[in-house]
Scaffold this motif. Structure first.
Motif, PDB file in Angstrom:
ATOM      1  N   VAL A 172      19.853  53.037  34.961  1.00 35.91           N
ATOM      2  CA  VAL A 172      20.119  53.912  36.218  1.00 35.91           C
ATOM      3  C   VAL A 172      21.609  53.711  36.567  1.00 35.91           C
ATOM      4  O   VAL A 172      21.992  52.614  36.801  1.00 35.91           O
ATOM      5  CB  VAL A 172      19.155  53.383  37.362  1.00 35.91           C
ATOM      6  N   LEU A 208      12.365  52.373  38.220  1.00 34.64           N
ATOM      7  CA  LEU A 208      12.630  53.030  36.923  1.00 34.64           C
ATOM      8  C   LEU A 208      13.307  51.766  35.727  1.00 34.64           C
ATOM      9  O   LEU A 208      13.240  51.936  34.499  1.00 34.64           O
ATOM     10  CB  LEU A 208      13.671  54.010  37.310  1.00 34.64           C
ATOM     11  N   TYR A 255      17.935  62.495  38.626  1.00 32.05           N
ATOM     12  CA  TYR A 255      17.189  62.342  39.566  1.00 32.05           C
ATOM     13  C   TYR A 255      17.913  62.857  40.943  1.00 32.05           C
ATOM     14  O   TYR A 255      18.900  61.969  41.314  1.00 32.05           O
ATOM     15  CB  TYR A 255      16.834  60.835  39.770  1.00 32.05           C
ATOM     16  N   TYR A 290      14.181  52.095  32.160  1.00 33.39           N
ATOM     17  CA  TYR A 290      15.271  53.238  32.114  1.00 33.39           C
ATOM     18  C   TYR A 290      16.549  52.526  32.836  1.00 33.39           C
ATOM     19  O   TYR A 290      16.514  51.498  33.684  1.00 33.39           O
ATOM     20  CB  TYR A 290      15.131  54.332  33.064  1.00 33.39           C
ATOM     21  N   PHE A 311       9.495  61.198  33.709  1.00 31.67           N
ATOM     22  CA  PHE A 311      10.577  60.868  32.835  1.00 31.67           C
ATOM     23  C   PHE A 311      10.213  60.427  31.473  1.00 31.67           C
ATOM     24  O   PHE A 311      10.708  60.855  30.388  1.00 31.67           O
ATOM     25  CB  PHE A 311      11.542  59.720  33.345  1.00 31.67           C
ATOM     26  N   VAL A 344       7.730  58.081  36.910  1.00 30.09           N
ATOM     27  CA  VAL A 344       7.855  57.215  35.684  1.00 30.09           C
ATOM     28  C   VAL A 344       7.126  58.221  34.663  1.00 30.09           C
ATOM     29  O   VAL A 344       8.002  58.379  33.662  1.00 30.09           O
ATOM     30  CB  VAL A 344       7.151  56.066  35.742  1.00 30.09           C
ATOM     31  N   HIS A 355      13.079  52.530  44.003  1.00 26.33           N
ATOM     32  CA  HIS A 355      12.946  53.551  43.136  1.00 26.33           C
ATOM     33  C   HIS A 355      13.861  53.129  41.856  1.00 26.33           C
ATOM     34  O   HIS A 355      13.134  53.121  40.760  1.00 26.33           O
ATOM     35  CB  HIS A 355      13.579  54.880  43.776  1.00 26.33           C
TER      36      HIS A 355
END
Length: 310
Positions: free
Chosen positions: A116, A109, A166, A114, A305, A302, A105
Motif C-alpha cells: 500500500v 490490505l 483506493y 497487498y 481487489f 479485500v 484499512h
C-alpha cells in the motif's frame, strides 16, 4: 448577484459554511502509524505533485513479504492518510466527534497480500501547502493523484507491480479528474475502490438545510469565490466520471444526513465502465461511519481487489 439583504445572523452561517467548503479550517495530524496495528515494516516517502507541491506518505509492504500487487490510497477532506481525530475534541469534533482510522484499512490490505502507498493530499496531513490553502474537492487535488502515479511509474520496483486504487471522497473526485486529464497514465490500473465521492452542491445543500440557510446557496457560492475557491457546482465528480474506464466499486452511506442518495447514484450511473458495483452502507445516518466501514468490515474491500488483482 446574491441577495444584499440577507440577515446578518444568516450571513454569518453562510460564510462559515463557505469557509468549510473551500478551505480546511485545520489540519488533521497523522495520528497513527502502521505499528499501531501491528504492521512491522513501512517507510516514509516523499514525492511531488504534478505541479511540484511536496507530498508525504507511507509505503507499506505486504505482511509476510512484499508482493507484486500495489494499492495507491488517498483520503477525504479534512483528513489525513491516517484518518481523523474527532475523538480528540476541538477543533476536529466540530465536524464530527469520532475517530476515523484509515491505518486499519491499510493493515487489512497488507495482511491480505497487498503493498500500500498511502499519501496526504495537498493542504492536508504532512503534505505541503498550495493554492493559498484552498481545497478544490478534487479540482486542484487531481494533480496529487498524477504525482502519486508518476512516483510509482518512475520507481524500478513499484512500476512493475499490478496496480489498484483506493480513492476516497475528495481523493476520489480528484482521481476521476486525473483520469480525465491524463487518461494514458492510468491505463494499467486494474480496478478502483471509490467510497463516498460527493458533489458539493449536494453536500453543502444538505448542510444549508440543517443550518436553516438553504435559500442562500447563491450567496454561499459568492462567498466561496471571494475566498478564492470554486462554486459548489464546480466541485463534483459528475463532470469527470465518464473518464473512469476501470472496474470501480462505489460505496455510499444510504441514509447519509449530509448528502443525498440521488447524488451517489448519479455518480455511479455516469461512470464510463460497465464493470462497476454499488454498495450502500445501511444502519447509520453518519457519513463518518462510512469512512470507518472497511476498517471494521474489510471483507468486501479485500474481495474487490482480489477479484481484479489476483
Amino acid at each position: 448577484m446574491p441577495d444584499a439583504q440577507i440577515p446578518e445572523e444568516k450571513l454569518t452561517v453562510v460564510k462559515y459554511l463557505a469557509n468549510f467548503a473551500v478551505k480546511p479550517m485545520f489540519r488533521t495530524p497523522v495520528h497513527k502509524t502502521p505499528a499501531d496495528h501491528g504492521i512491522p515494516e513501512w517507510q516514509d516517502i516523499t514525492f511531488q505533485s504534478d505541479d511540484g507541491t511536496p507530498l508525504e506518505g507511507w509505503y507499506v509492504p505486504a505482511v509476510g513479504g512484499e508482493s507484486d500487487k500495489l494499492i495507491i490510497m488517498n483520503h477525504p477532506m479534512p483528513m489525513s492518510r491516517s484518518g481523523f481525530t474527532g475523538h480528540w475534541g476541538e477543533p476536529w469534533s466540530g465536524v464530527d466527534d469520532i475517530e476515523i482510522d484509515f491505518v486499519a484499512h491499510i493493515a487489512h490490505l497488507a495482511r491480505a497480500g497487498y503493498n500500500v502507498l498511502a499519501y496526504d493530499l495537498r493542504n492536508h496531513g504532512n503534505s505541503g501547502a498550495a493554492n493559498g490553502g484552498i481545497c478544490g474537492i478534487g479540482r486542484y487535488e487531481w494533480r496529487d493523484c498524477v504525482g502519486a502515479k508518476a512516483y510509482v511509474d518512475s520507481d524500478p520496483k513499484l512500476s512493475k507491480m499490478k496496480l489498484g486504487l483506493y480513492s476516497q471522497c475528495t481523493g476520489g473526485n480528484a482521481q476521476y479528474e486525473a483520469m480525465s486529464r491524463r487518461p494514458d497514465m492510468f491505463e494499467n490500473v486494474l480496478c478502483m475502490l471509490s467510497p463516498l465521492v460527493v458533489s458539493m452542491t449536494s453536500l453543502m445543500g444538505e448542510f444549508a438545510k440543517l443550518q436553516g440557510v438553504s435559500e442562500y446557496m447563491e450567496q454561499m457560492d459568492f462567498e466561496q469565490k471571494k475566498l478564492g475557491g470554486f462554486t459548489n457546482a464546480e466541485m463534483t465528480p459528475h463532470d469527470f466520471a465518464g473518464a473512469v474506464k476501470v472496474p470501480t466499486f462505489v460505496v455510499q452511506v444510504k441514509d447519509d444526513a449530509w448528502t443525498t442518495q440521488e447524488d451517489g447514484q448519479k455518480t455511479f450511473d455516469l461512470l464510463g465502465t460497465n464493470e462497476k458495483e454499488m454498495f450502500w452502507i445501511e444502519g447509520t445516518t453518519r457519513r463518518f461511519d462510512g469512512y470507518n466501514y472497511f476498517g471494521e468490515h474489510p471483507e468486501r474491500m479485500v474481495a474487490w481487489f482480489d477479484k481484479y488483482m489476483n
